[in-house]
Structures are given as structure tokens and as C-alpha cells.
Design an enzyme around this catalytic site. Structure first.
Site, short mmCIF file in Angstrom:
data_model
loop_
_atom_site.label_atom_id
_atom_site.label_comp_id
_atom_site.label_asym_id
_atom_site.label_seq_id
_atom_site.Cartn_x
_atom_site.Cartn_y
_atom_site.Cartn_z
N ASP A 2 0.76 -1.14 -0.05
CA ASP A 2 0.00 0.11 -0.17
C ASP A 2 0.92 1.15 0.00
O ASP A 2 1.66 1.44 0.78
CB ASP A 2 -0.88 0.03 1.24
CG ASP A 2 -2.03 0.77 1.15
OD1 ASP A 2 -3.14 0.42 1.70
OD2 ASP A 2 -2.11 1.88 0.36
N ASP B 19 -3.38 2.50 -5.91
CA ASP B 19 -2.17 2.63 -4.82
C ASP B 19 -2.06 1.50 -4.18
O ASP B 19 -1.18 1.66 -3.23
CB ASP B 19 -2.38 3.53 -4.17
CG ASP B 19 -3.32 3.90 -2.96
OD1 ASP B 19 -4.46 2.90 -3.37
OD2 ASP B 19 -3.37 4.63 -2.12
N GLU B 20 -2.44 0.37 -4.40
CA GLU B 20 -2.35 -0.84 -3.41
C GLU B 20 -2.55 -2.10 -4.34
O GLU B 20 -2.94 -2.24 -5.66
CB GLU B 20 -3.42 -0.89 -2.22
CG GLU B 20 -4.85 -0.96 -2.87
CD GLU B 20 -5.64 -1.18 -1.90
OE1 GLU B 20 -5.46 -2.16 -1.01
OE2 GLU B 20 -6.91 -0.72 -1.95
#
Length: 410
Positions: free
Chosen positions: A8, A103-104
DNA sequence: TCTGGGGTCCTAGGACCC
DNA sequence: TCTGGGGTCCTAGGACCC
């Protein structure tokens, strides 16, 4: 026994903005827009979070909490670009990578020990490599299930690595608030709290049958989650499968509520162009068009219509959307938001008579040309005639008079 | 001038078919 | 004249995620 990483990125949007504007580093930064705009916080720097600012908070509220913060507009293209860089780094560590959002990502690290060493070592290598290759910090959670890996990366934030050793899952989860379980939001949390269930251990103690009875299919998944199991919900299927989008939508909130049918329909046309463009990019034809209307009091309706054959043509999308709008909008009622949603893909080009076929082909060719122009000159270089019927664009801080600008002339 | 935008998944009712 | 089920599609709404 499998080994999963959940990676993350820390304050992703803010961190990317800092790469473009290093003077932002260490300062309270809010990404999402200007403080006097209608909108919410997309991301806040850790310095801003100290003042209580967090994502999804109205910008005006963020301003009240932290007036000295620097407010910046988001740059989705930049985030997409960096998301690809992140993906490339992750692929150096495992062939099984699935971006769960911009974003992860989840990595299946099972069987990579000979290459990267034990999990903790591999995670630290990845962490360092990420910083080196992208300039961005991330947090890494390691566990025997994706669910626990995700919760553990959250516990590792910011900029940390946390391994939940196999066998210790229950002990790790037990003291956490139920809200930490992915899928438990505000409403479910309140429902659980009302029954005296606050911690994951309270949840784990409950009988599966009881949860299923109270919360349906979801309760069953919840019982599994409380025990750290992936079964059900968002964790089904193998890592690395990308099936493409299931729906494509665009919506717009007016800077001021409006009951001007011309303005609303012009916006609708623009949204249809955006949806159409993305359908063509993905080679998709949508059978269902859905309109979304939100009124001043925030009450929201959706109205959908499905047709036999799908479309990816702006004007056809617009015809459907406008029809839904005209049929369902109570004239005079001020609109806060309007949206267009396309779904239910189908193979295009079938079952059309020759005349319509020819017309359709022409549109598709014209739109391909329009897409090329937009790529070269920007999104607003070319517009549907209907999009201009409103005669003016919405007033913004860049365009206070609400007049068509140079870019709007086609 | 409180409350964005882009998604996924689930539920539930009615139509319709067998 | 009383009253099945199961399955699928469509639509509307809502919870949730980032």
C-alpha cells in the site's frame, strides 16, 4: 500454506505531487481542489492529518481545520503513470501481482523464497527498491491470507513492514476494532456495535449461523473474515487476473445547483462523450445506460434503460441519457449532480439493418478521428453540437464569467 | 454555499419463461 | 378454481472501497 504481500503506497497522491513540487515536502498538503470548491479531500499529507484532515472530508471542513494547508488539484494522469511504475517494481518480485486500486496491490509470494529469501527479507528488499525506483514510500503487510495481509499493511503504516507469522492470525486480529476489517464500513460497524460487538475477537466468538441469520450472505463472509479467511467477498479468485472494467461512468457536480435544462443537457452531452471515448478505448459496447440525478437536498435517483444491441457512440449514448433525463427530471427542480453510467457489455455490430449499419459505421469513423484530435489537442478540443446548446460553460474559478473559452470553440 | 468521482458487489421485487 | 417452483433478466438502491 501460501504467502501474500499487500503493498500500500503511503499518502500516494500527496507523495506524487511532492515529486513534481519538492517544496511541498513536510508541509500540510491537501489534494482535491481549492478550499472554497464543492468537493472532498482526495488525500492529505501526514502533516495535514495531524490537524484532523482526512480523505473524503469536505474541502471546506479541511480548510476550517487547517487553513494554512496547501490545497492542490489532483492529477489523475500522474497517478496512473506512477501506478504503472509501482506495478513494474512489484513484478520484479512476483509474476502474480494484482493492482487492487491505483495505489495498492496484492502479490502472491508463495515459492519465491529461493529467489528473494524469507518473507521479511523480501519485503524489505521490495520496500527499498520501491523507494529507489519511484521515490515513493510504501507499507507492506505479509500474511497467509490476502485479508490479513491487507489489515497488516494498514497496521504497518506509514512506511513500515509487518509480518503476521502463520499461526498468529487470530491473536493479531483479536484486539482490532471491527472497522479494521475490509468491508465493514460505517453502517455495519454501527450495526455490530449496537449488538455489543466492537472488536474482531467479539466477532470471532459468534456463531456462524447467527451472523448468517442477522446479515445474510454477508454475515457468513464476516464470520470467515473474523478468523482471517479470504473466502467470500473481494478475495475470491486468483491473483493476477484482470478481466477489464464491468462498468464505465462519469458524473459531474455543478459548482452551483441548476435547474437550467440547457446547461444540464449540455453537461450530459459532455459526460456521454467521455463515457463513449472510454468505451471505444476498451473496445466495449454497452447495452445499458444509466442516468444519475442528485437534487439540492442530496436525494439521488438512478434510472436505467437497456437496449438489444450495445453502443459506443457518443450520440447514441446521449439519446438514451437525454430521454431518461427528460422522462425523470421534475422540471424546475434544482440539480446538484448528473451522471452517466454504461454497463452490460455485448459484442458490437450485430443485428442492424443496412441503413443504420452505414450510419453507425460513419459515426464510428468520425469518432475515431475525434479521439485522435482529443489526444493531440485536449479533451475539450472537439465537442458534440448538443454539448454547446447550453451556450455557456459552467462558471469556474478559471472562467468566472462562464463564457466559452478559446478551447471550447470547435 | 457541508457532503467528489470512479468503481464493485449485494439485495430485492417484478416480469417472464418453463 | 386454486395456486408450484426455479431460473434469469431488468431495474433501483445501498454499502463499501480508494
Amino acid at each position: 500454506m501460501r504467502t501474500y504481500f499487500h503493498v500500500d503506497m503511503d499518502a500516494f497522491f500527496v507523495s506524487v505531487e511532492e515529486l513534481y513540487e519538492p517544496s511541498l515536502v513536510g508541509k500540510p498538503v491537501v489534494v482535491g481542489g481549492r478550499p472554497d470548491e464543492r468537493g472532498v479531500v482526495s488525500a492529505a499529507s501526514y502533516a495535514a492529518r495531524k490537524f484532523g484532515v482526512h480523505s473524503a472530508m469536505p474541502l471546506r471542513t479541511a480548510y476550517k481545520l487547517c487553513p494554512q494547508a496547501i490545497f492542490v488539484d489532483g492529477h489523475p494522469e500522474r497517478y496512473r503513470e506512477y501506478s504503472h511504475k509501482v506495478f513494474d517494481v512489484l513484478r520484479e518480485f512476483s509474476p502474480l501481482v494484482e493492482m487492487a486500486s491505483i495505489d495498492e496491490a496484492y502479490l502472491d509470494m508463495t515459492g519465491t523464497e529461493r529467489l528473494h529469501g524469507p518473507p521479511l527479507r523480501a519485503a524489505h528488499l521490495l520496500h527499498g527498491r520501491m523507494k529507489q525506483a519511484t521515490g515513493l514510500n510504501c507499507s507492506v503487510g505479509i500474511a497467509s491470507s490476502r485479508l490479513v495481509a491487507k489489515i497488516s499493511s494498514d497496521q504497518a503504516k506509514p512506511n513500515g513492514v509487518l509480518w503476521v507469522v502463520p499461526g498468529s492470525e487470530a491473536a493479531f486480529l483479536a484486539p482490532l476494532d471491527v472497522r479494521k476489517v475490509p468491508g465493514v464500513g460505517k453502517v455495519t460497524e454501527a450495526n455490530l456495535n449496537a449488538r455489543g460487538i466492537r472488536k474482531v475477537e467479539d466477532l470471532a466468538r459468534l456463531d456462524e449461523g447467527f451472523l448468517e441469520q442477522k446479515f445474510g450472505k454477508w454475515g457468513l463472509a464476516l464470520a470467515g473474515k473474523a478468523r482471517g479467511l479470504d473466502a467470500g467477498g473481494w478475495f475470491d479468485g486468483e491473483i493476477g487476473e484482470d478481466e477489464g472494467p464491468k462498468s464505465i461512468s462519469h458524473e459531474h457536480t455543478f459548482s452551483r445547483d441548476t435547474a437550467d435544462a440547457g446547461q444540464i443537457e449540455a453537461t450530459l452531452a459532455r459526460l456521454c462523450e467521455m463515457v463513449g471515448r472510454r468505451l471505444r478505448e476498451h473496445g466495449l459496447h454497452a447495452r445499458t445506460v444509466q442516468l444519475k440525478l442528485r437534487y439540492s437536498d442530496f436525494s439521488t435517483i438512478t434510472r436505467a434503460h437497456s437496449v438489444e444491441r450495445g453502443t459506443q457512440v457518443d450520440t447514441e449514448l446521449f439519446e438514451e441519457a437525454r430521454e431518461l433525463f427528460r422522462r425523470n427530471w421534475k422540471a424546475g427542480r434544482a440539480v446538484r449532480l448528473i451522471g452517466v453510467h454504461a454497463s452490460s457489455w455485448v459484442e458490437g455490430g450485430e443485428q442492424m439493418d443496412l441503413l443504420n449499419e452505414a450510419r453507425h459505421e460513419k459515426w464510428e469513423q468520425a469518432l475515431a478521428a475525434v479521439d485522435r484530435l482529443r489526444t493531440r489537442f485536449g479533451e475539450s478540443a472537439v465537442s458534440l453540437a448538443a454539448g454547446m446548446k447550453g451556450k455557456f460553460r459552467e462558471r469556474t474559478h478559471e472562467n468566472p464569467a462562464g463564457l466559452p473559452g478559446k478551447k471550447d470553440r470547435s
